[in-house]
Motif scaffolding. Sequence first.
Motif, PDB file in Angstrom:
ATOM      1  N   HIS A  70       0.848  -1.203   0.000  1.00 23.22           N
ATOM      2  CA  HIS A  70       0.000   0.000   0.000  1.00 23.22           C
ATOM      3  C   HIS A  70       0.880   1.249   0.000  1.00 23.22           C
ATOM      4  N   ASP A  71       0.519   2.234  -0.830  1.00 20.86           N
ATOM      5  CA  ASP A  71       1.348   3.449  -0.913  1.00 20.86           C
ATOM      6  C   ASP A  71       1.214   4.321   0.333  1.00 20.86           C
ATOM      7  N   ARG A  72       0.153   4.146   1.128  1.00 22.13           N
ATOM      8  CA  ARG A  72      -0.037   4.995   2.317  1.00 22.13           C
ATOM      9  C   ARG A  72       0.481   4.368   3.599  1.00 22.13           C
ATOM     10  N   ASP A  73       0.688   3.060   3.607  1.00 21.07           N
ATOM     11  CA  ASP A  73       1.053   2.384   4.853  1.00 21.07           C
ATOM     12  C   ASP A  73       1.862   1.124   4.523  1.00 21.07           C
ATOM     13  N   PRO A  74       3.140   1.079   4.933  1.00 19.98           N
ATOM     14  CA  PRO A  74       3.964  -0.092   4.612  1.00 19.98           C
ATOM     15  C   PRO A  74       3.483  -1.367   5.293  1.00 19.98           C
ATOM     16  N   ASN A  75       2.548  -1.227   6.264  1.00 18.83           N
ATOM     17  CA  ASN A  75       2.019  -2.411   6.948  1.00 18.83           C
ATOM     18  C   ASN A  75       0.720  -2.925   6.334  1.00 18.83           C
ATOM     19  N   ARG A  76       0.437  -2.478   5.140  1.00 21.99           N
ATOM     20  CA  ARG A  76      -0.736  -2.967   4.412  1.00 21.99           C
ATOM     21  C   ARG A  76      -0.311  -3.329   2.992  1.00 21.99           C
ATOM     22  N   TYR A  77      -0.992  -4.310   2.424  1.00 24.97           N
ATOM     23  CA  TYR A  77      -0.763  -4.582   1.005  1.00 24.97           C
ATOM     24  C   TYR A  77      -2.081  -4.784   0.275  1.00 24.97           C
ATOM     25  N   LEU A  78      -2.012  -4.711  -1.047  1.00 25.84           N
ATOM     26  CA  LEU A  78      -3.195  -4.752  -1.908  1.00 25.84           C
ATOM     27  C   LEU A  78      -3.118  -5.980  -2.802  1.00 25.84           C
ATOM     28  N   MET A  79      -4.227  -6.689  -2.914  1.00 22.03           N
ATOM     29  CA  MET A  79      -4.257  -7.862  -3.783  1.00 22.03           C
ATOM     30  C   MET A  79      -5.714  -8.160  -4.121  1.00 22.03           C
ATOM     31  N   SER A  80      -5.934  -8.765  -5.266  1.00 20.32           N
ATOM     32  CA  SER A  80      -7.296  -9.103  -5.667  1.00 20.32           C
ATOM     33  C   SER A  80      -7.925 -10.107  -4.710  1.00 20.32           C
ATOM     34  N   ARG A  81      -9.259 -10.083  -4.648  1.00 18.88           N
ATOM     35  CA  ARG A  81      -9.969 -11.223  -4.041  1.00 18.88           C
ATOM     36  C   ARG A  81      -9.636 -12.475  -4.853  1.00 18.88           C
ATOM     37  N   SER A  82      -9.940 -13.636  -4.308  1.00 20.52           N
ATOM     38  CA  SER A  82      -9.620 -14.885  -5.003  1.00 20.52           C
ATOM     39  C   SER A  82     -10.349 -14.929  -6.343  1.00 20.52           C
ATOM     40  N   LEU A  83      -9.572 -14.821  -7.404  1.00 18.88           N
ATOM     41  CA  LEU A  83     -10.144 -14.671  -8.739  1.00 18.88           C
ATOM     42  C   LEU A  83      -9.058 -15.011  -9.745  1.00 18.88           C
ATOM     43  N   ALA A  84      -9.456 -15.564 -10.912  1.00 20.02           N
ATOM     44  CA  ALA A  84      -8.466 -15.808 -11.963  1.00 20.02           C
ATOM     45  C   ALA A  84      -7.859 -14.458 -12.377  1.00 20.02           C
ATOM     46  N   PRO A  85      -6.539 -14.384 -12.461  1.00 22.94           N
ATOM     47  CA  PRO A  85      -5.878 -13.082 -12.675  1.00 22.94           C
ATOM     48  C   PRO A  85      -6.397 -12.288 -13.877  1.00 22.94           C
ATOM     49  N   GLU A  86      -6.772 -12.964 -14.937  1.00 22.59           N
ATOM     50  CA  GLU A  86      -7.202 -12.217 -16.130  1.00 22.59           C
ATOM     51  C   GLU A  86      -8.522 -11.492 -15.907  1.00 22.59           C
ATOM     52  N   LEU A  87      -9.278 -11.896 -14.894  1.00 19.55           N
ATOM     53  CA  LEU A  87     -10.580 -11.286 -14.642  1.00 19.55           C
ATOM     54  C   LEU A  87     -10.503 -10.120 -13.659  1.00 19.55           C
ATOM     55  N   VAL A  88      -9.314  -9.852 -13.096  1.00 18.11           N
ATOM     56  CA  VAL A  88      -9.192  -8.863 -12.023  1.00 18.11           C
ATOM     57  C   VAL A  88      -9.447  -7.445 -12.545  1.00 18.11           C
TER      58      VAL A  88
END
Length: 272
Positions: A70-88
């Motif tokens: 996460h750009d605002r907090d090094p203790n957070r990260y961003l990732m898709s919900r469980s989903l095939a990557p091409e559908l994200v």
Amino acid sequence: MANVTRRWFVTCGALLVTAAAADLEAPRAQPAPASAGPPDPKLVEDLVAANRILVDQGVLDGYGHVSARHDRDPNRYLMSRSLAPELVTAADVMEYDLDSNPVDARDRPSYLERFIHGEIYKVRPDVRAIVHNHSPSVIPFGVTGVPLRPLYHMSAFLWEGVPVFDIRRAAGGASDMLVRDSPLGRALAQTLGSRTAALMRGHGAVVVGPSLPHAVFRSVYLEMNAKLQAQAMAQSASVTYLDPEEARRAEASVAGTLGRPWELWKRKALAR
Ligand code: MN
């Protein structure tokens, strides 16, 4: 872009109400971690692009995942919900703390192996993006004991070597091969150490970088290097690899041009 931000706040507002209700009904339930706030929409756009690019490049298929700190907090990260990557899409991107608890799960399932990401972010402050993949050409190098080594300048980032994580040792015996909890993620992060990539025996690989373009680029050329190295080894018992000094110099040069393939890949990926 304003829509993304607005949705984020609406979501977090709903979360507070939900959390309050959950508190009354189940006082012992773990509270969800606090949100760091809406991420930079450009970062979310790059994360969506990264998912699609890695499919285009044969690194991800219906499985595998990519995350960004996460750009605002090094203790957070961003990732898709469980989903095939091409559908994200941007709407699928969720926020996690470094124990890989979702900030706002609602009814969205998370990737089982998200602990790979959280545990590496904990111990590698230099890492801002992570790819976990099952890219086909690297799999043999995880099971034969043949070390993966940089064969050409594009894979010079492998100069520190590519360790192999054996989940059997970490799990103390047979497992379902998935890094499905924090202790397994921690063991994988230890195997990775300060390097750019690690193989996972009988499973795949993890690749890290200081940005999404770096992690994507490295994932693409890890796969390519594995394919080329197998070809070279089939041709000759004597293969010349980059020596560490060549690799260090080449890595610096190639890293300076990384924007070129990234812009091409991103444009094609987001045009669909
Ligand atoms: Mn996996």
